[in-house]
Design a protein around this motif. Structure first.
Motif, PDB file in Angstrom:
ATOM      1  N   ASN A 130       0.655  -1.188  -0.119  1.00  0.00           N
ATOM      2  CA  ASN A 130       0.094  -0.054  -0.053  1.00  0.00           C
ATOM      3  C   ASN A 130       0.779   1.248   0.125  1.00  0.00           C
ATOM      4  O   ASN A 130       0.519   2.125  -0.705  1.00  0.00           O
ATOM      5  CB  ASN A 130      -0.850   0.098   1.287  1.00  0.00           C
ATOM      6  N   ALA A 131       1.899   1.305   0.816  1.00  0.00           N
ATOM      7  CA  ALA A 131       2.842   2.445   0.877  1.00  0.00           C
ATOM      8  C   ALA A 131       3.682   2.691  -0.451  1.00  0.00           C
ATOM      9  O   ALA A 131       3.784   3.699  -0.970  1.00  0.00           O
ATOM     10  CB  ALA A 131       3.829   2.264   2.065  1.00  0.00           C
ATOM     11  N   LEU A 132       4.134   1.471  -1.066  1.00  0.00           N
ATOM     12  CA  LEU A 132       4.580   1.642  -2.279  1.00  0.00           C
ATOM     13  C   LEU A 132       3.775   2.444  -3.448  1.00  0.00           C
ATOM     14  O   LEU A 132       3.954   3.201  -4.200  1.00  0.00           O
ATOM     15  CB  LEU A 132       4.985   0.419  -2.857  1.00  0.00           C
ATOM     16  N   ARG A 133       2.281   1.745  -3.503  1.00  0.00           N
ATOM     17  CA  ARG A 133       1.466   2.010  -4.456  1.00  0.00           C
ATOM     18  C   ARG A 133       1.248   3.443  -4.273  1.00  0.00           C
ATOM     19  O   ARG A 133       1.190   4.468  -5.229  1.00  0.00           O
ATOM     20  CB  ARG A 133       0.355   1.347  -4.384  1.00  0.00           C
ATOM     21  N   ASP A 134       1.144   3.981  -2.909  1.00  0.00           N
ATOM     22  CA  ASP A 134       0.589   5.364  -2.608  1.00  0.00           C
ATOM     23  C   ASP A 134       2.058   6.153  -3.128  1.00  0.00           C
ATOM     24  O   ASP A 134       1.785   7.485  -3.708  1.00  0.00           O
ATOM     25  CB  ASP A 134       0.647   5.517  -1.146  1.00  0.00           C
ATOM     26  N   ALA A 135       3.270   6.034  -2.836  1.00  0.00           N
ATOM     27  CA  ALA A 135       4.301   6.588  -3.413  1.00  0.00           C
ATOM     28  C   ALA A 135       4.369   6.834  -4.552  1.00  0.00           C
ATOM     29  O   ALA A 135       4.678   8.131  -5.245  1.00  0.00           O
ATOM     30  CB  ALA A 135       5.502   5.933  -2.650  1.00  0.00           C
ATOM     31  N   LEU A 136       4.043   5.674  -5.431  1.00  0.00           N
ATOM     32  CA  LEU A 136       4.481   5.644  -7.050  1.00  0.00           C
ATOM     33  C   LEU A 136       3.153   6.902  -7.475  1.00  0.00           C
ATOM     34  O   LEU A 136       3.662   7.408  -8.557  1.00  0.00           O
ATOM     35  CB  LEU A 136       4.171   4.348  -7.469  1.00  0.00           C
ATOM     36  N   THR A 137       2.004   6.798  -7.099  1.00  0.00           N
ATOM     37  CA  THR A 137       0.933   7.396  -7.582  1.00  0.00           C
ATOM     38  C   THR A 137       1.120   9.060  -7.100  1.00  0.00           C
ATOM     39  O   THR A 137       0.879   9.758  -7.929  1.00  0.00           O
ATOM     40  CB  THR A 137      -0.354   6.851  -7.379  1.00  0.00           C
ATOM     41  N   SER A 138       1.055   8.963  -5.803  1.00  0.00           N
ATOM     42  CA  SER A 138       0.850  10.540  -5.224  1.00  0.00           C
ATOM     43  C   SER A 138       2.138  11.274  -5.378  1.00  0.00           C
ATOM     44  O   SER A 138       2.320  12.406  -5.657  1.00  0.00           O
ATOM     45  CB  SER A 138       0.572  10.399  -3.695  1.00  0.00           C
ATOM     46  N   ARG A 139       3.398  10.720  -5.023  1.00  0.00           N
ATOM     47  CA  ARG A 139       4.669  11.513  -5.149  1.00  0.00           C
ATOM     48  C   ARG A 139       5.104  11.604  -6.680  1.00  0.00           C
ATOM     49  O   ARG A 139       5.854  12.476  -6.838  1.00  0.00           O
ATOM     50  CB  ARG A 139       5.710  10.946  -4.198  1.00  0.00           C
ATOM     51  N   TYR A 140       5.132  10.400  -7.481  1.00  0.00           N
ATOM     52  CA  TYR A 140       5.747  10.349  -8.537  1.00  0.00           C
ATOM     53  C   TYR A 140       4.852  10.425  -9.888  1.00  0.00           C
ATOM     54  O   TYR A 140       5.495  10.295 -11.035  1.00  0.00           O
ATOM     55  CB  TYR A 140       6.679   9.047  -8.637  1.00  0.00           C
ATOM     56  N   GLY A 141       3.518  10.513  -9.594  1.00  0.00           N
ATOM     57  CA  GLY A 141       2.804  10.570 -10.838  1.00  0.00           C
ATOM     58  C   GLY A 141       2.519   9.538 -11.447  1.00  0.00           C
ATOM     59  O   GLY A 141       1.874   9.742 -12.722  1.00  0.00           O
ATOM     60  N   PHE A 142       2.481   8.189 -11.005  1.00  0.00           N
ATOM     61  CA  PHE A 142       2.366   7.111 -12.051  1.00  0.00           C
ATOM     62  C   PHE A 142       0.996   7.010 -12.149  1.00  0.00           C
ATOM     63  O   PHE A 142       0.032   7.667 -11.121  1.00  0.00           O
ATOM     64  CB  PHE A 142       2.848   5.718 -11.092  1.00  0.00           C
ATOM     65  N   ASP A 143       0.439   6.726 -13.437  1.00  0.00           N
ATOM     66  CA  ASP A 143      -0.975   6.584 -13.386  1.00  0.00           C
ATOM     67  C   ASP A 143      -1.596   5.336 -12.911  1.00  0.00           C
ATOM     68  O   ASP A 143      -1.023   4.272 -13.258  1.00  0.00           O
ATOM     69  CB  ASP A 143      -1.346   6.342 -15.097  1.00  0.00           C
ATOM     70  N   SER A 144      -2.347   5.394 -11.792  1.00  0.00           N
ATOM     71  CA  SER A 144      -2.937   4.209 -11.209  1.00  0.00           C
ATOM     72  C   SER A 144      -3.504   3.114 -11.940  1.00  0.00           C
ATOM     73  O   SER A 144      -3.361   1.866 -11.866  1.00  0.00           O
ATOM     74  CB  SER A 144      -3.738   4.683 -10.038  1.00  0.00           C
ATOM     75  N   ALA A 145      -3.824   3.748 -13.285  1.00  0.00           N
ATOM     76  CA  ALA A 145      -4.627   2.685 -14.251  1.00  0.00           C
ATOM     77  C   ALA A 145      -3.654   1.666 -14.710  1.00  0.00           C
ATOM     78  O   ALA A 145      -3.775   0.567 -15.168  1.00  0.00           O
ATOM     79  CB  ALA A 145      -5.326   3.363 -15.214  1.00  0.00           C
ATOM     80  N   LYS A 146      -2.452   1.853 -14.764  1.00  0.00           N
ATOM     81  CA  LYS A 146      -1.172   1.268 -15.332  1.00  0.00           C
ATOM     82  C   LYS A 146      -0.456   0.837 -14.266  1.00  0.00           C
ATOM     83  O   LYS A 146       0.622  -0.039 -14.690  1.00  0.00           O
ATOM     84  CB  LYS A 146      -0.242   2.455 -16.055  1.00  0.00           C
ATOM     85  N   LEU A 147      -0.927   0.626 -13.190  1.00  0.00           N
ATOM     86  CA  LEU A 147      -0.392  -0.223 -12.076  1.00  0.00           C
ATOM     87  C   LEU A 147      -1.101  -1.391 -12.238  1.00  0.00           C
ATOM     88  O   LEU A 147      -2.399  -1.696 -11.840  1.00  0.00           O
ATOM     89  CB  LEU A 147      -0.460   0.413 -10.592  1.00  0.00           C
ATOM     90  N   ILE A 148      -0.175  -2.625 -12.161  1.00  0.00           N
ATOM     91  CA  ILE A 148      -0.778  -3.951 -12.025  1.00  0.00           C
ATOM     92  C   ILE A 148      -0.583  -4.607 -10.992  1.00  0.00           C
ATOM     93  O   ILE A 148       0.822  -4.845 -10.463  1.00  0.00           O
ATOM     94  CB  ILE A 148      -0.436  -4.870 -13.313  1.00  0.00           C
ATOM     95  N   LEU A 149      -1.251  -5.046  -9.987  1.00  0.00           N
ATOM     96  CA  LEU A 149      -0.913  -5.587  -8.527  1.00  0.00           C
ATOM     97  C   LEU A 149      -1.528  -7.114  -8.539  1.00  0.00           C
ATOM     98  O   LEU A 149      -2.740  -7.191  -8.752  1.00  0.00           O
ATOM     99  CB  LEU A 149      -1.577  -4.799  -7.452  1.00  0.00           C
ATOM    100  N   LEU A 150      -0.609  -8.052  -8.127  1.00  0.00           N
ATOM    101  CA  LEU A 150      -0.878  -9.314  -7.975  1.00  0.00           C
ATOM    102  C   LEU A 150      -0.702  -9.437  -6.632  1.00  0.00           C
ATOM    103  O   LEU A 150       0.409  -9.349  -6.089  1.00  0.00           O
ATOM    104  CB  LEU A 150      -0.209 -10.240  -8.912  1.00  0.00           C
ATOM    105  N   SER A 151      -1.625 -10.194  -6.027  1.00  0.00           N
ATOM    106  CA  SER A 151      -1.349 -10.372  -4.480  1.00  0.00           C
ATOM    107  C   SER A 151      -1.826 -11.646  -4.070  1.00  0.00           C
ATOM    108  O   SER A 151      -2.466 -12.493  -4.756  1.00  0.00           O
ATOM    109  CB  SER A 151      -2.238  -9.062  -3.865  1.00  0.00           C
ATOM    110  N   GLU A 152      -1.836 -11.722  -2.628  1.00  0.00           N
ATOM    111  CA  GLU A 152      -1.844 -13.264  -2.028  1.00  0.00           C
ATOM    112  C   GLU A 152      -3.293 -13.351  -1.991  1.00  0.00           C
ATOM    113  O   GLU A 152      -3.749 -14.536  -2.251  1.00  0.00           O
ATOM    114  CB  GLU A 152      -1.181 -13.311  -0.955  1.00  0.00           C
ATOM    115  N   ASN A 153      -4.031 -12.262  -1.419  1.00  0.00           N
ATOM    116  CA  ASN A 153      -5.569 -12.669  -0.876  1.00  0.00           C
ATOM    117  C   ASN A 153      -6.514 -12.147  -1.826  1.00  0.00           C
ATOM    118  O   ASN A 153      -7.657 -12.357  -1.215  1.00  0.00           O
ATOM    119  CB  ASN A 153      -5.692 -12.002   0.458  1.00  0.00           C
ATOM    120  N   SER A 154      -6.176 -11.240  -2.935  1.00  0.00           N
ATOM    121  CA  SER A 154      -7.357 -10.820  -3.834  1.00  0.00           C
ATOM    122  C   SER A 154      -6.907 -10.903  -5.193  1.00  0.00           C
ATOM    123  O   SER A 154      -5.857 -10.672  -5.507  1.00  0.00           O
ATOM    124  CB  SER A 154      -7.674  -9.242  -3.223  1.00  0.00           C
TER     125      SER A 154
END
Length: 205
Positions: free
Chosen positions: A11-35
């Motif tokens: 969560n912290a990494l995703r927030d840093a990428l989108t909020s501080r570095y301006g990454f487009d959240s639509a282009k972030l792909i997250l594969l996780s254990e539980n969802s």
């Protein structure tokens, strides 16, 4: 306990990428254990297959591994839900992409072998450990994410923190963590960025 920590870091990494570095959240792909989509081998393969058509040659792709890793003396793997994929399999999938401008940050235990296997021209590979024998849970991820948000990590004060600056900052804080705790360090992060397959612990910005 580890699952909660990995989720917190994610969560912290995703927030840093989108909020501080301006990454487009639509282009972030997250594969996780539980969802969904879950971090299974099949889903990883599907993701890389989709990237073949989604990426352009001049794009930069960032790949982050947060979790546990393993090494059996021959193969280094990142632990997935179900069967794992080894470093050579990730290298094959990455090599098939249209862009060669790729940053891989493997922050798992036993990740050091990835620096050799994934090394190639145009890639930057960071690992939390210097080899596959460093199998303890790593603290490097938290400090690397801290670096992305810390103004003092930007050593040349150009307004943004580079991958190299984040690595140096996180490496220093990781070493200080073990010193303060009076413990022998069980992780030594590496950075490989020239394609020779040799990662380095000490680099200069």
């Amino acid at each position: 306990e580890y699952s909660k920590q990995f989720q917190k870091w994610t969560n912290a990494l995703r927030d840093a990428l989108t909020s501080r570095y301006g990454f487009d959240s639509a282009k972030l792909i997250l594969l996780s254990e539980n969802s969904a989509p879950r971090s299974t081998a099949d889903e990883v393969r599907r993701t890389f297959n989709s990237l073949k058509s989604d990426l352009q040659p001049d794009n930069v792709l960032f790949i982050f591994f947060l979790g546990h890793g393993s090494f059996d003396g021959k193969e280094s793997k990142f632990n997935l839900v179900g069967p794992d994929l080894n470093a050579a399999e990730y290298n094959n999938m990455i090599a098939a992409l249209p862009t060669h401008r790729i940053v891989v940050v493997n922050m798992s235990s036993a990740s050091g072998e990835f620096a050799k296997t994934l090394s190639a021209k145009g890639r930057v590979v960071i690992t939390a450990t210097r080899n596959g024998q460093e199998t303890n849970a790593t603290h490097f991820p938290g400090f690397f994410i801290d670096a992305l948000n810390a103004t003092d990590a930007d050593t040349d004060q150009d307004g943004h923190t580079s991958v190299l600056e984040a690595f140096i900052y996180a490496n220093r804080l990781t070493a200080e963590f073990y010193t303060r705790a009076g413990r022998l360090a069980t992780e030594h992060a590496l950075l490989e960025d020239n394609g020779d397959g040799v990662g380095h612990e000490r680099v200069e910005a």
